[in-house]
Design a protein around this motif. Structure first.
Motif, short mmCIF file in Angstrom:
data_model
loop_
_atom_site.label_atom_id
_atom_site.label_comp_id
_atom_site.label_asym_id
_atom_site.label_seq_id
_atom_site.Cartn_x
_atom_site.Cartn_y
_atom_site.Cartn_z
N SER A 72 0.83 -1.21 0.00
CA SER A 72 0.00 0.00 0.00
C SER A 72 0.86 1.25 0.00
O SER A 72 0.60 2.22 -0.73
N GLU A 73 1.92 1.24 0.83
CA GLU A 73 2.82 2.39 0.88
C GLU A 73 3.55 2.59 -0.44
O GLU A 73 3.67 3.72 -0.94
N TYR A 74 4.02 1.50 -1.03
CA TYR A 74 4.75 1.60 -2.30
C TYR A 74 3.85 2.18 -3.39
O TYR A 74 4.28 3.03 -4.18
N LEU A 75 2.59 1.71 -3.43
CA LEU A 75 1.66 2.22 -4.44
C LEU A 75 1.30 3.68 -4.18
O LEU A 75 1.11 4.46 -5.12
N TYR A 76 1.23 4.05 -2.92
CA TYR A 76 0.95 5.46 -2.59
C TYR A 76 2.06 6.36 -3.11
O TYR A 76 1.80 7.44 -3.66
N ARG A 77 3.30 5.92 -2.93
CA ARG A 77 4.42 6.72 -3.44
C ARG A 77 4.36 6.85 -4.96
O ARG A 77 4.64 7.91 -5.52
N TYR A 78 3.99 5.77 -5.62
CA TYR A 78 4.01 5.75 -7.09
C TYR A 78 2.88 6.61 -7.67
O TYR A 78 3.10 7.38 -8.61
N TYR A 79 1.67 6.47 -7.11
CA TYR A 79 0.50 7.14 -7.68
C TYR A 79 0.13 8.43 -6.94
O TYR A 79 -0.66 9.24 -7.45
#
Length: 562
Positions: free
Chosen positions: A160-167
């Motif tokens: 979830s954190e990784y996707l938050y950073r990306y998007y």
């Protein structure tokens, strides 16, 4: 021209792309989004469109489907322009535990971790560039079917954190059939290990996850908060008696009748209603299960479609090995009666074998029973329910289940029934002693159960009689008549048949000298308590009422008659 009817499609995109038969449930998107609940758990029976609706949510919100407006054009959600900008605007993590049916904890754990690993594999692009530091990339690559407990517990929150950073946006998490591993853990004896594993996973994913926008979990049951949701005070629970999303899962009667019209089956409305209507969600009545309706539209013939796709092993075990009260209630439910009880819709699996209420909660959640009455008792701080078998299809499930229990002694039990109908006491004794061996093995859970819990035996016996003799008799048990409660009564449906009263006695050496004495005591009780009163009040002549005393010691039975 009627649309093609495809069986088993659970992917929203496939259904829309192929123009398969589909009933518009996209209003669920609006209702869920406008509820503004952070984590929503929706409990519905199997085959009620949960997976298709979860696929619909994914295809609507996921950034991976941005620009695919054609999937929703013409549907109700697209009529609201405010939702055009929401479409394709969130990173979505979607997973299902529907196939986690392994029979050991380590195999089930491995399967769940593998499911998470496949999700990571789909997001391999996150490893490119400097979005993740070296340690995060190492963690990412270490997510596997064999990862450590700490990694498994934090895997979805980390993603979830990784996707938050990306998007630059928080994620939506969709978990379908969350409770399948829990049910398998209970049946196969690794409940505690699975509870610990899932509790840690859910806490990290749904409670302490700062990168979670919203989440939806679907399943059949509402597992007790103490088991796996102890830390989730942000959980909105929707059960079969909740008002929310009442018509979002399952087909309404209006939708079913419109479908019958589309396929030229308008003249079969009543037949379809008799078989498949009966589910109630919240205050919304006349809900039909989609699986049976879709199969009926395709095959155009009545059959137990839904019943034949669900596993009844746990339900069968709980009823077969349950208390005499459970069996007695099943007798009444099979007669079409309403059963009133106080229960909690939370399923406490550890109590299933000790608490009748837990069994009724499971049957309600699974769709076998419907709540025709619901009221919260503020004094008792519990909900009061009026429960009834859902419909004809569900009744068939239980009839087939009971027939299966007696299948090993079907030939002998048929012979006993014939002797009973003919009043052949000698034949009844011969066949009953053969039947008792099989019936005891089905319904007893302890070596001395025939003495300590004889009610289990005779109520199991009555269930078998009900299925075999239901066309000629109305069977009841443990009802008031005269000055007491009889054990079993057979009220004839035809004028030429005799009525019968059966009283059971367990032989106790401290009370009787022999089985003959126990039989005599049973017959004397029938006379003394005037059990025939209710039959006479219905116009049945006393000379057409047969009375039988059945005494048993262990698996030995003796029958006498008046």
């Amino acid at each position: 021209m009627a649309r093609p009817v495809g069986i088993g499609h659970q992917d929203f995109e496939t259904v829309r792309r192929t123009n398969n038969f589909y009933i518009d449930k996209t209003h669920f998107i609006r209702e869920w989004w406008e509820s503004n609940d952070e984590v929503t758990l929706i409990a519905r029976p199997r085959r009620f469109g949960k997976t298709l609706n979860m696929s619909m949510l994914k295809k609507f919100f996921s950034v991976n489907y941005a620009g695919r407006e054609e999937l929703f054009e013409g549907l109700s959600v697209w009529e609201d322009e405010a939702y055009h900008s929401l479409r394709g605007s969130y990173p979505v993590i979607s997973l299902s535990f529907a196939n986690v049916k392994e029979t050991s904890f380590w195999d089930a754990r491995k399967k769940m971790c593998y499911i998470i690993e496949t999700i990571y594999n789909r997001h391999g692009f996150l490893l490119e560039g400097d979005l993740l530091n070296d340690r995060e990339k190492e963690f990412f690559r270490g997510v596997s079917a064999n990862m450590e407990d700490y990694a498994a517990a934090s895997s979805l929150s980390a993603l979830s954190e990784y996707l938050y950073r990306y998007y630059g946006k928080k994620v939506i998490i969709l978990l379908d059939e969350y409770d399948t591993p829990m049910q398998e853990a209970y049946v196969n004896g690794f409940w505690e290990e699975m509870v610990s594993f899932i509790r840690n996973l859910f806490n990290s994913t749904f409670k302490t996850n700062p990168y979670l926008e919203r989440a939806v979990l679907t399943g059949i049951t509402r597992i007790s908060k103490e088991s796996i949701f102890s830390d989730l005070n942000n959980l909105k629970v929707v059960t079969t008696t909740s008002e929310e999303y009442a018509d979002c899962f399952g087909f309404t009667e209006e939708e079913v009748f419109a479908a019958l019209d589309e396929y030229g089956l308008s003249d079969r409305r009543q037949q379809v209603k008799n078989w498949y209507d009966g589910f109630t969600f919240g205050k919304k009545e006349d809900i039909y299960n989609p699986w049976s309706i879709i199969n009926y539209l395709k095959k155009k013939q009545i059959a137990a479609y839904w019943a034949n796709t669900i596993s009844n092993s746990l339900v069968g075990k709980l009823i077969r090995e349950g208390s005499s009260e459970i069996k007695m209630t099943m007798e009444r439910l099979l007669q079409g009666e309403i059963f009133y009880t106080v229960l909690d819709e939370q399923i406490v699996f550890s109590q299933l074998e000790q608490s009748d209420d837990a069994v009724w909660s499971l049957l309600l959640a699974s769709g076998y029973l419907k709540a025709v009455h619901y009221e919260f008792n503020t004094l008792r701080r519990k909900a009061e329910y009026g429960l009834k078998l859902t419909n004809m299809e569900v009744r068939m499930v239980f009839e087939q289940m009971i027939e299966g229990w007696f299948s090993r002694c079907r030939r002998i039990s048929n012979a006993f029934n014939q002797a009973l109908l003919e009043g052949d006491v000698e034949g009844m004794n011969e066949y009953m002693n053969k039947v008792a061996v099989s019936v005891f093995s089905c319904f007893d859970t302890a070596d001395d159960a025939s003495k300590t819990e004889p009610e289990k035996f005779y109520h199991g016996f009555v269930l078998g009689l009900m299925i075999d003799l239901a066309d000629r008799y109305v069977l009841t048990s443990n009802r008031e008549s005269g000055f007491g409660r009889y054990d079993v009564m057979l009220e004839p449906r035809r004028q030429e048949d005799d009525a019968m009263i059966l009283e059971f006695k367990v032989f106790w050496p401290s009370r009787e000298k022999s089985l003959q004495d126990a039989v005599k005591a049973a017959l004397e009780q029938i006379e003394r308590m005037k059990y025939e009163t209710v039959l006479i009040e219905k116009g049945i002549s006393p000379d057409r009422i047969r009375k039988y005393g059945l005494a048993f010691c262990g698996k030995q039975v003796l029958i006498g008659a008046l």
